[in-house]
Design a protein around this motif. Structure first.
Motif, PDB file in Angstrom:
ATOM      1  N   ARG A  75      41.390 -12.946  19.718  1.00 37.21           N
ATOM      2  CA  ARG A  75      40.769 -14.088  19.036  1.00 37.21           C
ATOM      3  C   ARG A  75      39.342 -14.237  19.523  1.00 37.21           C
ATOM      4  N   LEU A  76      38.388 -14.198  18.583  1.00 37.03           N
ATOM      5  CA  LEU A  76      36.979 -14.357  18.898  1.00 37.03           C
ATOM      6  C   LEU A  76      36.480 -15.706  18.391  1.00 37.03           C
ATOM      7  N   SER A  77      35.346 -16.138  18.919  1.00 38.61           N
ATOM      8  CA  SER A  77      34.832 -17.460  18.569  1.00 38.61           C
ATOM      9  C   SER A  77      33.920 -17.443  17.345  1.00 38.61           C
ATOM     10  N   PHE A  78      33.627 -16.274  16.802  1.00 35.37           N
ATOM     11  CA  PHE A  78      32.694 -16.194  15.686  1.00 35.37           C
ATOM     12  C   PHE A  78      33.334 -16.706  14.399  1.00 35.37           C
ATOM     13  N   PRO A  79      32.565 -17.386  13.566  1.00 31.92           N
ATOM     14  CA  PRO A  79      33.133 -17.895  12.310  1.00 31.92           C
ATOM     15  C   PRO A  79      33.676 -16.801  11.399  1.00 31.92           C
ATOM     16  N   ALA A  80      33.051 -15.615  11.424  1.00 29.68           N
ATOM     17  CA  ALA A  80      33.511 -14.530  10.554  1.00 29.68           C
ATOM     18  C   ALA A  80      33.132 -13.193  11.177  1.00 29.68           C
ATOM     19  N   ILE A  81      33.974 -12.197  10.919  1.00 30.31           N
ATOM     20  CA  ILE A  81      33.688 -10.848  11.410  1.00 30.31           C
ATOM     21  C   ILE A  81      33.930  -9.827  10.311  1.00 30.31           C
ATOM     22  N   TRP A  82      33.176  -8.741  10.378  1.00 35.28           N
ATOM     23  CA  TRP A  82      33.449  -7.521   9.625  1.00 35.28           C
ATOM     24  C   TRP A  82      33.865  -6.461  10.650  1.00 35.28           C
ATOM     25  N   LEU A  83      34.702  -5.523  10.252  1.00 32.03           N
ATOM     26  CA  LEU A  83      34.979  -4.361  11.076  1.00 32.03           C
ATOM     27  C   LEU A  83      34.163  -3.192  10.537  1.00 32.03           C
ATOM     28  N   THR A  84      33.361  -2.587  11.413  1.00 29.64           N
ATOM     29  CA  THR A  84      32.506  -1.467  11.021  1.00 29.64           C
ATOM     30  C   THR A  84      33.094  -0.164  11.539  1.00 29.64           C
ATOM     31  N   VAL A  85      33.219   0.796  10.653  1.00 28.64           N
ATOM     32  CA  VAL A  85      33.715   2.118  11.024  1.00 28.64           C
ATOM     33  C   VAL A  85      32.669   3.153  10.620  1.00 28.64           C
ATOM     34  N   ARG A  86      32.308   3.973  11.570  1.00 27.10           N
ATOM     35  CA  ARG A  86      31.336   5.038  11.344  1.00 27.10           C
ATOM     36  C   ARG A  86      32.053   6.281  10.816  1.00 27.10           C
ATOM     37  N   PHE A  87      31.576   6.824   9.703  1.00 23.24           N
ATOM     38  CA  PHE A  87      32.157   8.021   9.110  1.00 23.24           C
ATOM     39  C   PHE A  87      31.209   9.196   9.313  1.00 23.24           C
ATOM     40  N   ALA A  88      31.736  10.289   9.855  1.00 24.61           N
ATOM     41  CA  ALA A  88      30.950  11.505  10.014  1.00 24.61           C
ATOM     42  C   ALA A  88      31.126  12.442   8.833  1.00 24.61           C
ATOM     43  N   THR A  89      32.131  12.192   8.021  1.00 23.20           N
ATOM     44  CA  THR A  89      32.424  13.033   6.867  1.00 23.20           C
ATOM     45  C   THR A  89      33.085  12.186   5.788  1.00 23.20           C
ATOM     46  N   LEU A  90      33.000  12.672   4.556  1.00 22.98           N
ATOM     47  CA  LEU A  90      33.694  12.011   3.445  1.00 22.98           C
ATOM     48  C   LEU A  90      34.972  12.746   3.062  1.00 22.98           C
ATOM     49  N   ASN A  91      35.229  13.863   3.722  1.00 25.63           N
ATOM     50  CA  ASN A  91      36.466  14.604   3.493  1.00 25.63           C
ATOM     51  C   ASN A  91      37.552  14.025   4.399  1.00 25.63           C
ATOM     52  N   VAL A  92      38.080  12.890   3.978  1.00 23.76           N
ATOM     53  CA  VAL A  92      38.968  12.104   4.821  1.00 23.76           C
ATOM     54  C   VAL A  92      40.408  12.223   4.330  1.00 23.76           C
ATOM     55  N   PRO A  93      41.342  12.561   5.204  1.00 17.46           N
ATOM     56  CA  PRO A  93      42.749  12.622   4.791  1.00 17.46           C
ATOM     57  C   PRO A  93      43.294  11.237   4.463  1.00 17.46           C
ATOM     58  N   GLU A  94      44.358  11.208   3.672  1.00 18.79           N
ATOM     59  CA  GLU A  94      44.925   9.935   3.227  1.00 18.79           C
ATOM     60  C   GLU A  94      45.496   9.113   4.375  1.00 18.79           C
ATOM     61  N   SER A  95      45.746   9.735   5.508  1.00 18.27           N
ATOM     62  CA  SER A  95      46.328   9.009   6.640  1.00 18.27           C
ATOM     63  C   SER A  95      45.338   8.068   7.317  1.00 18.27           C
ATOM     64  N   VAL A  96      44.050   8.241   7.069  1.00 14.86           N
ATOM     65  CA  VAL A  96      43.036   7.451   7.784  1.00 14.86           C
ATOM     66  C   VAL A  96      42.955   6.031   7.255  1.00 14.86           C
TER      67      VAL A  96
END
Length: 237
Positions: A75-96
């Motif tokens: 639990r964080l005190s910020f009113p709102a958060i986004w989760l940022t994920v860095r992608f090194a490739t766009l060839n991503v399997p369906e499991s991700v």
């Protein structure tokens, strides 16, 4: 012109340059990126939105996988958060995608207002159409309560196809005006092109970097402009 007048002129010119290239002061901004490995400090006391770096999609040894990084779920005190994920490739399997969705839900279950997922990928300008296809597929995996956002490059709007850019299936685009720890030289020259955007967008700045408030003020004329996001840094040793 006398010597005294020349000195006054030089001082005035220098003052004008200082105003045109001010330093990014964190307390003047409402939203921040908190990357893994960066220590949160007093800068976040009044933060309204925080983009938490939570992992990277990496391509190594012939396989692509999601590597979890950043703050543990809590639990964080910020009113709102986004989760940022860095992608090194766009060839991503369906499991991700299911792993990322599970992470979104865990943060929400911990009592946070999770706006959505922000994808951090430096798509080449000429490949924006391919990027749009990837984002459409990713959007299908996201539950409807989560927004989809992306970071973007300054060059996208200036030299890319604006129609393709405006058709990106995203709820928010944050255009980065920096590389590493430094502001892009003459970043102001790229800002007028952002007026052609028809998707909600923000301007990404870097802590202690340079900024031109007069040039940035032009962005407020766009009904699609949503303000700034500051990338926080650890102090230099």
């Amino acid at each position: 012109m006398g010597a005294a007048a020349q000195i006054l002129l030089v001082v005035a010119l220098l003052a004008g340059q200082a105003r045109a290239a001010e330093v990014v002061i964190t307390r003047e901004h409402p939203a921040f990126w908190l990357w893994s490995g960066v220590r949160a400090g007093d800068e976040l006391q009044n933060a309204q939105i925080v983009y938490l770096h939570q992992g990277e999609v990496l391509a190594r040894a012939g396989s692509v996988r999601f590597q979890r990084l950043g703050l543990p779920v809590g639990r964080l005190s910020f009113p709102a958060i986004w989760l940022t994920v860095r992608f090194a490739t766009l060839n991503v399997p369906e499991s991700v995608a299911p792993q990322i969705v599970q992470l979104l839900r865990r943060w929400q279950a911990a009592g946070n207002k999770v706006v959505g997922l922000q994808v951090d990928f430096d798509a080449a300008t000429y490949r924006l159409a391919d990027y749009a296809d990837f984002l459409r597929q990713l959007r299908q995996h996201l539950p409807p309560e989560y927004a989809l956002g992306v970071t973007g490059l300054l060059d996208w709007a200036k030299t890319g196809d604006v129609a393709t850019l405006n058709a990106l299936p995203v709820d928010e685009l944050v255009v980065q005006s920096y590389q590493g720890r430094r502001t892009v030289a003459d970043y102001q020259k790229y800002l007028p092109a952002l007026a052609r955007l028809r998707v909600p967008f923000k301007l990404g700045l870097v802590q202690n970097g340079r900024r031109d408030p007069q040039a940035e003020a032009q962005l407020r004329r766009s009904p699609w402009y949503r303000g700034t996001v500051v990338f926080l840094l650890n102090p230099r040793r």
